[in-house]
Design a protein around this motif. Sequence first.
Motif, PDB file in Angstrom:
ATOM      1  N   MET A   1      47.415  48.148  40.038  1.00  0.00           N
ATOM      2  CA  MET A   1      48.099  48.089  38.747  1.00  0.00           C
ATOM      3  C   MET A   1      49.619  48.133  38.869  1.00  0.00           C
ATOM      4  O   MET A   1      50.329  47.581  38.034  1.00  0.00           O
ATOM      5  N   SER A   2      50.125  48.753  39.912  1.00  0.00           N
ATOM      6  CA  SER A   2      51.572  48.858  40.071  1.00  0.00           C
ATOM      7  C   SER A   2      52.166  47.734  40.921  1.00  0.00           C
ATOM      8  O   SER A   2      53.366  47.722  41.184  1.00  0.00           O
ATOM      9  N   SER A   3      51.344  46.772  41.328  1.00  0.00           N
ATOM     10  CA  SER A   3      51.825  45.635  42.116  1.00  0.00           C
ATOM     11  C   SER A   3      52.833  44.813  41.314  1.00  0.00           C
ATOM     12  O   SER A   3      52.741  44.733  40.088  1.00  0.00           O
ATOM     13  N   PRO A   4      53.785  44.182  41.974  1.00  0.00           N
ATOM     14  CA  PRO A   4      54.817  43.430  41.253  1.00  0.00           C
ATOM     15  C   PRO A   4      54.325  42.155  40.576  1.00  0.00           C
ATOM     16  O   PRO A   4      54.810  41.786  39.514  1.00  0.00           O
ATOM     17  N   THR A   5      53.369  41.438  41.192  1.00  0.00           N
ATOM     18  CA  THR A   5      52.862  40.188  40.619  1.00  0.00           C
ATOM     19  C   THR A   5      51.341  40.167  40.667  1.00  0.00           C
ATOM     20  O   THR A   5      50.715  40.961  41.377  1.00  0.00           O
ATOM     21  N   VAL A   6      50.762  39.221  39.940  1.00  0.00           N
ATOM     22  CA  VAL A   6      49.306  39.059  39.953  1.00  0.00           C
ATOM     23  C   VAL A   6      48.820  38.736  41.360  1.00  0.00           C
ATOM     24  O   VAL A   6      47.823  39.276  41.834  1.00  0.00           O
ATOM     25  N   ARG A   7      49.553  37.853  42.060  1.00  0.00           N
ATOM     26  CA  ARG A   7      49.158  37.488  43.423  1.00  0.00           C
ATOM     27  C   ARG A   7      49.127  38.710  44.339  1.00  0.00           C
ATOM     28  O   ARG A   7      48.181  38.898  45.102  1.00  0.00           O
ATOM     29  N   SER A   8      50.166  39.518  44.284  1.00  0.00           N
ATOM     30  CA  SER A   8      50.204  40.689  45.155  1.00  0.00           C
ATOM     31  C   SER A   8      49.108  41.686  44.785  1.00  0.00           C
ATOM     32  O   SER A   8      48.541  42.354  45.658  1.00  0.00           O
ATOM     33  N   ALA A   9      48.778  41.764  43.490  1.00  0.00           N
ATOM     34  CA  ALA A   9      47.696  42.657  43.065  1.00  0.00           C
ATOM     35  C   ALA A   9      46.359  42.193  43.627  1.00  0.00           C
ATOM     36  O   ALA A   9      45.548  43.000  44.100  1.00  0.00           O
ATOM     37  N   ILE A  10      46.129  40.881  43.580  1.00  0.00           N
ATOM     38  CA  ILE A  10      44.896  40.325  44.131  1.00  0.00           C
ATOM     39  C   ILE A  10      44.836  40.559  45.631  1.00  0.00           C
ATOM     40  O   ILE A  10      43.797  40.953  46.174  1.00  0.00           O
ATOM     41  N   ASP A  11      45.945  40.325  46.320  1.00  0.00           N
ATOM     42  CA  ASP A  11      45.961  40.505  47.773  1.00  0.00           C
ATOM     43  C   ASP A  11      45.695  41.959  48.154  1.00  0.00           C
ATOM     44  O   ASP A  11      44.986  42.238  49.130  1.00  0.00           O
ATOM     45  N   ILE A  12      46.247  42.900  47.407  1.00  0.00           N
ATOM     46  CA  ILE A  12      45.985  44.310  47.683  1.00  0.00           C
ATOM     47  C   ILE A  12      44.523  44.639  47.415  1.00  0.00           C
ATOM     48  O   ILE A  12      43.872  45.338  48.197  1.00  0.00           O
ATOM     49  N   ALA A  13      43.997  44.122  46.298  1.00  0.00           N
ATOM     50  CA  ALA A  13      42.593  44.372  45.978  1.00  0.00           C
ATOM     51  C   ALA A  13      41.673  43.863  47.077  1.00  0.00           C
ATOM     52  O   ALA A  13      40.699  44.529  47.453  1.00  0.00           O
ATOM     53  N   MET A  14      41.979  42.695  47.626  1.00  0.00           N
ATOM     54  CA  MET A  14      41.135  42.141  48.686  1.00  0.00           C
ATOM     55  C   MET A  14      41.326  42.881  50.003  1.00  0.00           C
ATOM     56  O   MET A  14      40.388  43.045  50.777  1.00  0.00           O
ATOM     57  N   ARG A  15      42.540  43.332  50.257  1.00  0.00           N
ATOM     58  CA  ARG A  15      42.816  44.055  51.487  1.00  0.00           C
ATOM     59  C   ARG A  15      42.034  45.370  51.536  1.00  0.00           C
ATOM     60  O   ARG A  15      41.580  45.792  52.597  1.00  0.00           O
ATOM     61  N   TYR A  16      41.867  45.986  50.379  1.00  0.00           N
ATOM     62  CA  TYR A  16      41.169  47.280  50.322  1.00  0.00           C
ATOM     63  C   TYR A  16      39.886  47.162  49.508  1.00  0.00           C
ATOM     64  O   TYR A  16      39.497  48.079  48.793  1.00  0.00           O
TER      65      TYR A  16
END
Length: 346
Positions: free
Chosen positions: A91-106
């Motif tokens: 939720m605190s990620s800067p962009t939608v892309r970075s949020a998706i990448d974090i979600a997939m990473r973890y």
Amino acid sequence: MSSWEWRRAMVNAAILVEIAGERGLATRECLRGTGIDPPTLETPGAEITAGQELTVARNIVTALGDPPGFATEAGIRTHATSLGVFGLAVMSSPTVRSAIDIAMRYFSLMTSFGRAWHVYRDAEWWLYLDDRAVPEDLRGFLLERDLSALLSNWMLVFGVPPPMLRGEIAGGLRPRLLPILEGYGVPSINCAGPHVAVFDATAIDAPMPQASPYTVQVFEEQCAELLRQRGLVREGVAGSVREILLRRMNGRVTQEDVAAGLHMSLRTMRRRLAEEGTSYRQLCTETYGSLAEELLATGLTVEDVAYRMGYSGASSFSNAFKQWRGMSPGRFARAATERQRRSAHR
């Protein structure tokens, strides 16, 4: 460690027990054979093994007869905020892309028991889920919960309705998921596997509504620590390289790209990998080769696997596969089919 001994947050099982209780099933029946002490269901930060959560789900499904809507309700109640630092990092990620990448990473910190990866294709991003290892009697129940959790949380996390364009559902489970997909206006088809959810990526670089670039790094570090504590991450530089390779499924990531992603020089990365007894080439062979083998073994054509792994065509994928495994993907697929046929007749 057996396949179901890795640890998970208690909250997922607690939600199942809560809903089962509303339907008249006693907590002791939900927890039968799990070794879980009932008070720990309400203990913040409590953890159980994946096997224990599977037993809870099986107890409930067996006792209640897998009632319609139960798994969907479990997904709806699994709020992103209930997932602790994982939800906060997304939720605190800067962009939608970075949020998706974090979600997939973890991804292992979410509800799913399957293995997931994603690929960006022009104005779309494709989310793959391989849940073949999930016990057959629970596969549909858990997939329904996961899909419900994903779509119901999208608005909470991203501030807009889920831009899911279509779904491809394997294992004969599409009829079960139709009520959810149709409720969001998402068309779907059957597929050989793995499951695929395709999303519109035109707004992929839009800012997140609750972006906090100064805190996302802290939350992400805590997510990484959770993975280490739960035994869900490969250690060392080799593990980090594998994570980057899996996030860049098109096979065209360079050593320089990976080294930059690890914030080290190419020379340092090569030295560190050598110290761990491996190399960048070997990790590519292991990571991409194993994934390609798994997809081919499901019965997908060479063309389908090439597309799903982000290659421009079957020819470029075949050349890469030959480098990884020393044979053509078609030959490997035929051999895999023959092994499965022999096993079925034993």
